[in-house]
Design a protein around this motif. Structure first.
Motif, PDB file in Angstrom:
ATOM      1  N   ILE B  65       9.816  -8.956  -3.629  1.00 55.00           N
ATOM      2  CA  ILE B  65      10.114  -7.707  -4.333  1.00 55.00           C
ATOM      3  C   ILE B  65       8.795  -7.153  -4.840  1.00 55.00           C
ATOM      4  CG2 ILE B  65      11.438  -6.635  -6.174  1.00 55.00           C
ATOM      5  CD1 ILE B  65      13.216  -9.087  -6.187  1.00 55.00           C
ATOM      6  N   TYR B  66       8.066  -7.997  -5.521  1.00 57.33           N
ATOM      7  CA  TYR B  66       6.694  -7.664  -5.850  1.00 57.33           C
ATOM      8  C   TYR B  66       5.822  -8.240  -4.753  1.00 57.33           C
ATOM      9  CZ  TYR B  66       8.151  -5.969 -10.318  1.00 57.33           C
ATOM     10  OH  TYR B  66       8.743  -5.236 -11.288  1.00 57.33           O
ATOM     11  N   THR B  67       4.793  -7.488  -4.402  1.00 59.68           N
ATOM     12  CA  THR B  67       4.086  -7.754  -3.164  1.00 59.68           C
ATOM     13  C   THR B  67       3.653  -9.197  -2.946  1.00 59.68           C
ATOM     14  OG1 THR B  67       3.282  -5.549  -3.297  1.00 59.68           O
ATOM     15  CG2 THR B  67       2.175  -7.005  -1.763  1.00 59.68           C
ATOM     16  N   GLU B  69       3.846 -12.217  -4.923  1.00 64.62           N
ATOM     17  CA  GLU B  69       4.263 -13.410  -5.643  1.00 64.62           C
ATOM     18  C   GLU B  69       4.500 -14.606  -4.721  1.00 64.62           C
ATOM     19  OE1 GLU B  69       4.178 -12.434  -9.577  1.00 64.62           O
ATOM     20  OE2 GLU B  69       5.857 -13.759  -9.184  1.00 64.62           O
ATOM     21  N   GLU B  89       4.662  -5.070   1.478  1.00 65.70           N
ATOM     22  CA  GLU B  89       5.312  -4.361   0.379  1.00 65.70           C
ATOM     23  C   GLU B  89       6.661  -3.828   0.853  1.00 65.70           C
ATOM     24  OE1 GLU B  89       2.234  -3.598   1.368  1.00 65.70           O
ATOM     25  OE2 GLU B  89       0.882  -3.777  -0.346  1.00 65.70           O
ATOM     26  N   THR B  90       7.638  -3.858  -0.029  1.00 70.32           N
ATOM     27  CA  THR B  90       8.986  -3.460   0.392  1.00 70.32           C
ATOM     28  C   THR B  90       9.512  -2.251  -0.358  1.00 70.32           C
ATOM     29  OG1 THR B  90      10.011  -4.931  -1.205  1.00 70.32           O
ATOM     30  CG2 THR B  90       9.557  -5.828   0.969  1.00 70.32           C
ATOM     31  N   GLY B  91       8.701  -1.626  -1.226  1.00 70.66           N
ATOM     32  CA  GLY B  91       9.175  -0.449  -1.941  1.00 70.66           C
ATOM     33  C   GLY B  91      10.449  -0.705  -2.715  1.00 70.66           C
ATOM     34  N   ALA B  92      10.555  -1.888  -3.298  1.00 71.52           N
ATOM     35  CA  ALA B  92      11.704  -2.270  -4.127  1.00 71.52           C
ATOM     36  C   ALA B  92      13.003  -2.413  -3.336  1.00 71.52           C
ATOM     37  CB  ALA B  92      11.895  -1.293  -5.300  1.00 71.52           C
ATOM     38  N   CYS B  93      12.908  -2.426  -2.018  1.00 70.28           N
ATOM     39  CA  CYS B  93      14.116  -2.573  -1.201  1.00 70.28           C
ATOM     40  C   CYS B  93      13.879  -3.628  -0.128  1.00 70.28           C
ATOM     41  CB  CYS B  93      14.488  -1.255  -0.535  1.00 70.28           C
ATOM     42  SG  CYS B  93      15.262  -0.118  -1.659  1.00 70.28           S
ATOM     43  N   THR B  96      15.696  -3.329   3.232  1.00 66.60           N
ATOM     44  CA  THR B  96      15.260  -2.254   4.125  1.00 66.60           C
ATOM     45  C   THR B  96      14.128  -2.746   5.029  1.00 66.60           C
ATOM     46  OG1 THR B  96      15.839  -0.631   2.433  1.00 66.60           O
ATOM     47  CG2 THR B  96      14.412   0.118   4.199  1.00 66.60           C
ATOM     48  N   ALA B  97      13.215  -3.523   4.456  1.00 70.46           N
ATOM     49  CA  ALA B  97      12.025  -3.940   5.197  1.00 70.46           C
ATOM     50  C   ALA B  97      12.329  -4.957   6.296  1.00 70.46           C
ATOM     51  CB  ALA B  97      10.995  -4.510   4.230  1.00 70.46           C
ATOM     52  N   ALA B 104       6.822  -2.255   9.124  1.00 72.21           N
ATOM     53  CA  ALA B 104       5.731  -2.915   8.400  1.00 72.21           C
ATOM     54  C   ALA B 104       5.709  -4.413   8.692  1.00 72.21           C
ATOM     55  CB  ALA B 104       5.864  -2.667   6.899  1.00 72.21           C
ATOM     56  N   GLU B 107       4.255  -4.962  12.108  1.00 68.66           N
ATOM     57  CA  GLU B 107       2.802  -4.837  12.027  1.00 68.66           C
ATOM     58  C   GLU B 107       2.179  -6.133  11.515  1.00 68.66           C
ATOM     59  OE1 GLU B 107       0.633  -2.214  12.624  1.00 68.66           O
ATOM     60  OE2 GLU B 107       2.310  -1.260  13.639  1.00 68.66           O
TER      61      GLU B 107
ATOM     62  N   HIS C  34       9.369   4.105   3.566  1.00 68.20           N
ATOM     63  CA  HIS C  34      10.146   3.654   2.407  1.00 68.20           C
ATOM     64  C   HIS C  34       9.334   2.775   1.464  1.00 68.20           C
ATOM     65  CE1 HIS C  34      10.837  -0.656   3.289  1.00 68.20           C
ATOM     66  NE2 HIS C  34      10.501  -0.267   4.494  1.00 68.20           N
ATOM     67  N   ALA C  35       8.264   2.163   1.965  1.00 68.46           N
ATOM     68  CA  ALA C  35       7.470   1.262   1.117  1.00 68.46           C
ATOM     69  C   ALA C  35       6.260   1.965   0.504  1.00 68.46           C
ATOM     70  CB  ALA C  35       7.029   0.055   1.929  1.00 68.46           C
ATOM     71  N   GLN C 109       2.666   2.598  12.353  1.00 66.58           N
ATOM     72  CA  GLN C 109       4.101   2.328  12.263  1.00 66.58           C
ATOM     73  C   GLN C 109       4.910   3.488  12.840  1.00 66.58           C
ATOM     74  OE1 GLN C 109       3.322   0.429   8.039  1.00 66.58           O
ATOM     75  NE2 GLN C 109       5.485   0.346   8.467  1.00 66.58           N
ATOM     76  N   ARG C 112       4.761   3.453  16.641  1.00 65.98           N
ATOM     77  CA  ARG C 112       5.664   2.444  17.191  1.00 65.98           C
ATOM     78  C   ARG C 112       7.090   3.008  17.303  1.00 65.98           C
ATOM     79  NH1 ARG C 112       5.827  -3.142  16.846  1.00 65.98           N
ATOM     80  NH2 ARG C 112       4.025  -3.232  15.493  1.00 65.98           N
ATOM     81  N   ARG C 172      13.683   4.743  -7.836  1.00 67.28           N
ATOM     82  CA  ARG C 172      13.690   3.278  -7.897  1.00 67.28           C
ATOM     83  C   ARG C 172      12.886   2.751  -9.083  1.00 67.28           C
ATOM     84  NH1 ARG C 172      12.251   1.942  -1.644  1.00 67.28           N
ATOM     85  NH2 ARG C 172      13.770   3.331  -0.692  1.00 67.28           N
ATOM     86  N   ARG C 235       2.681  -5.084  -7.196  1.00 71.96           N
ATOM     87  CA  ARG C 235       3.164  -3.715  -7.065  1.00 71.96           C
ATOM     88  C   ARG C 235       4.357  -3.693  -6.125  1.00 71.96           C
ATOM     89  NH1 ARG C 235      -1.713  -3.903  -4.029  1.00 71.96           N
ATOM     90  NH2 ARG C 235      -1.246  -3.693  -1.826  1.00 71.96           N
ATOM     91  N   LEU C 236       5.184  -2.685  -6.272  1.00 75.81           N
ATOM     92  CA  LEU C 236       6.376  -2.592  -5.428  1.00 75.81           C
ATOM     93  C   LEU C 236       6.093  -1.819  -4.148  1.00 75.81           C
ATOM     94  CD1 LEU C 236       9.062  -1.841  -8.149  1.00 75.81           C
ATOM     95  CD2 LEU C 236       8.918  -3.876  -6.735  1.00 75.81           C
ATOM     96  N   PHE C 237       5.164  -0.861  -4.243  1.00 71.95           N
ATOM     97  CA  PHE C 237       4.917   0.023  -3.114  1.00 71.95           C
ATOM     98  C   PHE C 237       3.526  -0.220  -2.541  1.00 71.95           C
ATOM     99  CE2 PHE C 237       8.334   1.951  -5.377  1.00 71.95           C
ATOM    100  CZ  PHE C 237       9.144   2.491  -4.398  1.00 71.95           C
TER     101      PHE C 237
END
Lengths: 262, 232, 239
Positions: B65-67, B69, B89-93, B96-97, B104, B107, C34-35, C109, C112, C172, C235-237
């Motif tokens: 969730i956090y990049t 950890e 990174e998953t953008g809080a989802c 989704t990733a 991502a 990659e 999304h990320a 990305q 692809r 979010r 970080r989340l993003f």
């Protein structure tokens, strides 16, 4: 220089050339109207020229230009004696200030003008274009200040384009003040800061030793470009603090005249 | 001169997970590990790395969730050298990733494969999802097989509840079996419910308290790798 | 606006309609967006975005700077300008390495996804020419072209993405009411329409005069914060 109903037209020119004795000669040093040029000395290979504001400028409608042409191996430090104030003109049109810098191989230019202050009601578009040969070095400082202390700002735009060996190295445009594109003072723009500045260092030596991206302060970042150059970007509450930030950055990255030539 | 990426890179950008590359070489087997928060995915990945790293060339992609950890846990535990661990990174989802937009992760997997292509190509890439809920599953475009990790402390009714992870994963791992008596979970009931939900698909019960705890899961991964190598 | 017939690679007249643009601009298009928060995660943490009003101001600032630049690059790529020249122009307009890296990653990305969705020789050539990824707006423009869309469509997709990402991220990160966030996007629509026109006009100009005339608008705090964000250990993003 010409002056008409639509404002002043002035074009100051500097040509610098290596004098063959380890110094730099200035075959052309031609001020014009509000842009007066003084040779203020030298330091080793580097000639010093100061831009002296001979009259209040730029006013709305003025079209000012400054050209510096450095031949192979020439070294020049170009400064200004005082801050440039963008003032409103009678005709209510925008002023333009175009700076053109051309650096041949081995040339080194330090273009370190005092801040540009946008006064309420003024409208000024600055354009700086530098063209560098492969082994040329450039140190460039730009400080934009929105309004005199405690006053509102005019509309101030600045585009900085640096081309090296015919390829774009840096192309950036900012626009601040009333009438600027929406969001300029918002959370993505200046967020209430009133001074924004940049220090650009182009040095072929970076190709061998690329500097790392670094945070130099809360709102100061030094970023290596995709070519051998580094750009320090800073925002600050006012001109004084901005200068302190950029001076500190210059201490890290800029060269001084003593080690100027290769 | 371009200082951002001075090195050449061979052409890639495959958009499918075809087992054999254009040049005829075989890519690594990709196994996803998913499951609820705290069920022991990262601990299982760490144990698998320790069990398999001497036999195979391994790498791990984490989707926390956090990049960083999970990646940092794996680094601290020193289960693999840092160049074999990548974080996405998953953008809080996190779901989704690994399912809806796998670009991502692809990659990251390909970057790892590329890095080891010349010296000891990767045999296996473990893709660990960020902790999510029971509905998160991996896209078949990203992984070849997926392991779903639940634990007895999360409640012995989880297998009965089903959900895509429990019912369709290639291996269901019931973790922390040593805790069953303490949390009142009935392992037999969990096994029965799992069989009902999963039919013939395998289930492994494990406790990582002992060094051998991961052996059943490691064995399953070895079988998968053998099949992958034989097929390609 | 001039429209010379001597341009190096005349764009085919757009064959695809609005439905294709919807597919390309869909936030669920699987190209990694999304990320990425478009700088919103840093602005939220710094307290510069606290609510829908802050999000709107942030988006307006981003739209007129990074958004316009991306839109013009995308439109120019869709028009058939040399991708290498546009990629160099994107480099020059992206002084912060963290943002160049993010843009190239997203470009890779997107490429692809694009090659799977709209296979085309132009996309294969781009992948071969930029194995580490071309800048995302350049890929976006060539993707639009491969999909049969025109330069204005590419500009729209870039502009929408430049604000859609921050809006979703803010929902979010702040638990912002999603209806309010979407209302922000709706209020930005007229600005998007205006900027799409300007980006397209700039692309046509660039076809005649070179990529140097494309917009270069930048936002100092976006650049500064992007570097700082990339240094965060947690970080989340991605950006």
């Amino acid at each position: 220089m010409t002056a008409g109903a639509s404002g002043v037209r002035a074009h100051a020119r500097i040509t610098a050339a290596a004098d063959g004795r380890g110094g730099t000669a200035l075959p052309e040093l031609a001020g014009s109207g509000p842009l007066a040029l003084r040779r203020t000395g030298c330091d080793g290979p580097e000639a010093h020229v100061t831009l002296v504001g001979a009259m209040s400028a730029p006013l709305g409608g003025d079209r000012l230009a400054l050209t510096a042409d450095l031949g192979p191996g020439a070294a020049l430090r170009l400064t200004s004696a005082a801050a440039t104030l963008a003032l409103p003109g009678r005709c209510g049109t925008a002023a333009r200030y175009d700076v053109r810098l051309t650096l041949a191989d081995g040339a080194a230019l330090r273009w370190l003008p005092e801040p540009l202050v946008s006064v309420r009601g003024s409208e000024l578009a600055v354009s700086t274009r530098a063209e560098l040969a492969a082994s040329a070095r450039l140190l460039l400082r730009e400080e934009l200040v929105l309004g005199r202390a405690g006053e509102a700002s005019g509309l101030l735009g600045s585009r900085l384009t640096v081309v090296r060996e015919g390829r774009p190295l840096l192309d950036q445009e900012v626009c601040f003040g009333p009438g600027a594109p929406a969001g300029w003072d918002g959370p993505a723009g200046l967020a209430g800061h009133r001074a924004v500045g940049q220090l650009l260092v182009v040095d072929p030596a970076f190709a061998q030793r690329p500097p790392a991206a670094r945070e130099l302060g809360e709102h100061v970042v030094a970023a290596p470009l995709a070519g051998p150059a580094l750009l320090v970007t800073a925002v600050a509450p006012d001109a004084l603090r901005l200068r302190a930030l950029l001076d500190e950055a210059a201490g890290h990255y800029a060269w001084s005249a003593a080690c100027g030539t290769t | 001169m371009h200082l951002d990426h001075p090195d050449g890179y061979p052409q890639r950008h495959t958009h499918s997970a075809a087992p054999v590359r254009a040049d005829g070489s075989r890519r690594a087997l990709r196994i996803g590990l998913g499951g609820p928060v705290g069920s022991g995915k990262t601990a299982t990945v760490a144990a698998l790395c320790r069990a398999l790293r001497d036999e195979f060339s391994l790498a791990v992609v984490t989707n926390d969730i956090y990049t960083r950890e999970d990646a940092e846990f794996l680094l601290r535990e020193a289960v693999l050298p840092p160049e074999r661990i990548a974080a996405v990174e998953t953008g809080a989802c996190p779901h989704t990733a690994i399912r809806d937009d796998i670009s991502a992760n692809l990659e990251a997997v390909e970057d790892l494969e590329e890095a080891f292509r010349v010296h000891g190509p990767l045999d296996l890439v473990l893709v660990e999802s960020g902790g999510d809920n029971l509905t998160a599953t991996f896209s078949r475009g990203l992984v070849d097989a997926q392991i779903f990790v639940i634990d007895v402390a999360g409640g012995d009714d989880i297998p009965r509840k089903g959900g895509p992870g429990v019912t369709t994963s290639d291996l269901l791992v019931v973790n922390k079996t040593d805790l069953a008596p303490h949390v009142g979970s009935d392992l037999d009931r969990m096994a029965r419910d799992a069989r009902e939900q999963r039919g013939e698909l395998p289930v492994a019960f494990q406790s990582l308290r002992s060094a051998q705890g991961v052996a059943p899961v490691a064995g399953w991964v070895r079988d998968r790798l053998a099949g992958w190598t034989a097929r390609a | 606006m001039t429209d010379r017939t001597t341009s190096p690679a005349p764009a085919p007249s757009p064959a695809a309609g609005p439905a294709t643009l919807l597919v390309l601009a869909d936030g669920r298009f699987p190209a990694g967006g999304h990320a990425h928060s478009g700088g919103a995660e840093a602005a939220v943490k710094a307290g510069r975005i606290r609510d829908a009003a802050g999000l709107e101001e942030f988006c307006r600032g981003r739209l007129h700077t990074a958004g316009l630049v991306a839109a013009a690059l995308a439109a120019a790529a869709a028009l058939g300008l040399d991708p290498a020249e546009l990629d160099a122009a994107a480099d020059a307009r992206t002084p912060v390495p963290a943002l160049r890296t993010a843009s190239r990653k997203l470009g890779r990305q997107l490429l692809r996804a694009a090659r799977a969705v709209w296979p085309a020789p132009g996309l294969d050539a781009l992948a071969a020419a930029f194995p580490r990824g071309a800048h995302q707006p350049v890929v976006l423009g060539l993707t639009a072209r491969a999909a049969g869309l025109g330069p204005r469509d590419a500009a729209y997709a870039a502009l929408y993405e430049s604000v859609g990402g921050p809006a979703t991220a803010t929902v979010r990160l702040l638990g912002l009411d999603p209806f309010e966030a979407t209302a922000v996007l709706a209020r930005l629509a007229p600005a998007l329409d205006d900027l799409a026109g300007r980006a397209t006009a700039a692309a046509h100009r660039a076809r005649d005069e070179g990529a140097g005339v494309l917009p270069a608008a930048s936002a100092p705090l976006l650049d500064i914060a992007a570097h700082q964000h990339a240094q965060w250990p947690v970080r989340l993003f991605a950006s």
